[in-house]
Design a protein around this motif. Sequence first.
Motif, mmCIF file in Angstrom:
data_model
loop_
_atom_site.group_PDB
_atom_site.id
_atom_site.type_symbol
_atom_site.label_atom_id
_atom_site.label_comp_id
_atom_site.label_asym_id
_atom_site.label_seq_id
_atom_site.Cartn_x
_atom_site.Cartn_y
_atom_site.Cartn_z
ATOM 1 N N ALA A 43 0.817 -1.219 0.000
ATOM 2 C CA ALA A 43 0.000 0.000 0.000
ATOM 3 C C ALA A 43 0.853 1.272 0.000
ATOM 4 N N ARG A 44 2.158 1.137 0.179
ATOM 5 C CA ARG A 44 3.039 2.304 0.293
ATOM 6 C C ARG A 44 3.813 2.546 -0.994
ATOM 7 N N THR A 45 3.987 3.815 -1.328
ATOM 8 C CA THR A 45 4.874 4.187 -2.423
ATOM 9 C C THR A 45 6.144 4.731 -1.791
ATOM 10 N N LEU A 46 7.263 4.130 -2.152
ATOM 11 C CA LEU A 46 8.546 4.531 -1.574
ATOM 12 C C LEU A 46 9.378 5.276 -2.606
ATOM 13 N N ALA A 47 10.049 6.313 -2.156
ATOM 14 C CA ALA A 47 10.920 7.099 -3.026
ATOM 15 C C ALA A 47 12.118 6.267 -3.460
ATOM 16 N N ALA A 48 12.756 6.720 -4.509
ATOM 17 C CA ALA A 48 13.994 6.075 -4.948
ATOM 18 C C ALA A 48 15.011 6.132 -3.811
ATOM 19 N N ALA A 49 15.891 5.161 -3.784
ATOM 20 C CA ALA A 49 16.930 5.089 -2.745
ATOM 21 C C ALA A 49 18.297 5.084 -3.417
ATOM 22 N N GLY A 50 19.290 5.454 -2.660
ATOM 23 C CA GLY A 50 20.648 5.536 -3.184
ATOM 24 C C GLY A 50 21.259 4.176 -3.485
ATOM 25 N N PRO A 51 22.393 4.199 -4.170
ATOM 26 C CA PRO A 51 23.063 2.946 -4.520
ATOM 27 C C PRO A 51 23.645 2.254 -3.283
ATOM 28 N N LEU A 52 23.878 0.977 -3.440
ATOM 29 C CA LEU A 52 24.477 0.165 -2.380
ATOM 30 C C LEU A 52 25.934 -0.115 -2.713
ATOM 31 N N ARG A 53 26.679 -0.527 -1.723
ATOM 32 C CA ARG A 53 28.027 -1.035 -1.970
ATOM 33 C C ARG A 53 28.121 -2.414 -1.329
ATOM 34 N N SER A 54 28.995 -3.199 -1.857
ATOM 35 C CA SER A 54 29.179 -4.561 -1.365
ATOM 36 C C SER A 54 29.935 -4.535 -0.043
ATOM 37 N N SER A 55 29.553 -5.412 0.860
ATOM 38 C CA SER A 55 30.216 -5.538 2.159
ATOM 39 C C SER A 55 30.683 -6.978 2.327
ATOM 40 N N GLU A 56 31.968 -7.160 2.587
ATOM 41 C CA GLU A 56 32.492 -8.512 2.806
ATOM 42 C C GLU A 56 31.825 -9.182 3.997
ATOM 43 N N GLY A 106 13.861 -21.482 -3.685
ATOM 44 C CA GLY A 106 13.330 -21.977 -4.944
ATOM 45 C C GLY A 106 13.641 -21.172 -6.187
ATOM 46 N N PRO A 107 13.707 -19.822 -6.148
ATOM 47 C CA PRO A 107 13.953 -19.092 -7.389
ATOM 48 C C PRO A 107 15.207 -19.597 -8.112
ATOM 49 N N LEU A 108 15.093 -19.678 -9.437
ATOM 50 C CA LEU A 108 16.184 -20.231 -10.240
ATOM 51 C C LEU A 108 17.302 -19.246 -10.524
ATOM 52 N N ASP A 109 16.990 -17.948 -10.509
ATOM 53 C CA ASP A 109 18.039 -16.965 -10.793
ATOM 54 C C ASP A 109 17.764 -15.675 -10.016
ATOM 55 N N LEU A 110 18.692 -14.741 -10.147
ATOM 56 C CA LEU A 110 18.604 -13.482 -9.402
ATOM 57 C C LEU A 110 17.332 -12.715 -9.744
ATOM 58 N N ASP A 111 16.986 -12.630 -11.027
ATOM 59 C CA ASP A 111 15.789 -11.879 -11.410
ATOM 60 C C ASP A 111 14.527 -12.471 -10.790
ATOM 61 N N GLU A 112 14.454 -13.801 -10.727
ATOM 62 C CA GLU A 112 13.286 -14.446 -10.119
ATOM 63 C C GLU A 112 13.237 -14.180 -8.615
ATOM 64 N N ALA A 113 14.394 -14.206 -7.955
ATOM 65 C CA ALA A 113 14.439 -13.908 -6.513
ATOM 66 C C ALA A 113 14.018 -12.461 -6.268
ATOM 67 N N LEU A 114 14.509 -11.530 -7.075
ATOM 68 C CA LEU A 114 14.140 -10.125 -6.908
ATOM 69 C C LEU A 114 12.655 -9.903 -7.162
ATOM 70 N N ALA A 115 12.103 -10.557 -8.169
ATOM 71 C CA ALA A 115 10.668 -10.435 -8.454
ATOM 72 C C ALA A 115 9.847 -10.944 -7.269
ATOM 73 N N HIS A 116 10.303 -12.032 -6.670
ATOM 74 C CA HIS A 116 9.627 -12.593 -5.485
ATOM 75 C C HIS A 116 9.630 -11.560 -4.353
ATOM 76 N N TRP A 117 10.774 -10.926 -4.115
ATOM 77 C CA TRP A 117 10.880 -9.952 -3.032
ATOM 78 C C TRP A 117 10.079 -8.691 -3.327
ATOM 79 N N LEU A 118 10.069 -8.257 -4.575
ATOM 80 C CA LEU A 118 9.298 -7.055 -4.922
ATOM 81 C C LEU A 118 7.795 -7.280 -4.773
ATOM 82 N N ALA A 119 7.358 -8.514 -4.920
ATOM 83 C CA ALA A 119 5.928 -8.837 -4.784
ATOM 84 C C ALA A 119 5.480 -8.906 -3.328
ATOM 85 N N SER A 120 6.422 -8.941 -2.399
ATOM 86 C CA SER A 120 6.122 -8.993 -0.974
ATOM 87 C C SER A 120 6.353 -7.609 -0.371
ATOM 88 N N PRO A 121 5.323 -6.966 0.207
ATOM 89 C CA PRO A 121 5.503 -5.611 0.731
ATOM 90 C C PRO A 121 6.688 -5.460 1.697
#
Length: 161
Positions: A43-56, A106-121
């Motif tokens: 139900a929420r619209t979130l503003a764009a967020a800044g880039p991330l950096r990798s953390s060991e 279960g997701p087969l690749d990164l895009d499928e995992a991201l789609a799964h997460w985007l579908a969950s609020p």
Amino acid sequence: MACCALAALARAEPVPPPDCQPAAAQVLERLDQLRAQARRCGARTLAAAGPLRSSEALQRSAQTYARELARRDLLSHQGEQSASLRERLRAAGYQLRSAGENLAAGPLDLDEALAHWLASPEHCENLMAPQFEEMGLACVTAPGRYGRFWVLHLGQGLPTR
């Protein structure tokens, strides 16, 4: 001739599952693309967020937890050794101010995992949280019912002195 070829195939070693860990640069690129646009999370619209950096440290904690989930063949935010996310991150040496954890099985690749997460609020909100500055993502294959376990750790570390 066909019987001999089949016999040879039957003796062949099983093919191990392919490595599902995407390249770190690919993960950062995809996450930064997602975060660069305002997004509706439930139900929420979130503003764009800044880039991330990798953390060991976040990569280490994600990898350790993905292996545990694969071994247990269970998707849960409650771990065995380090019960909570905070404990998992501290065990990996990450000094956190705030953190989030996205899991998928279960997701087969990164895009499928991201789609799964985007579908969950809740998972979408983690992806878009502006306070998160660092990330670590792991994917582990497993022979159980899910086949692959994905763990994304997002964090805002304490300032270095």
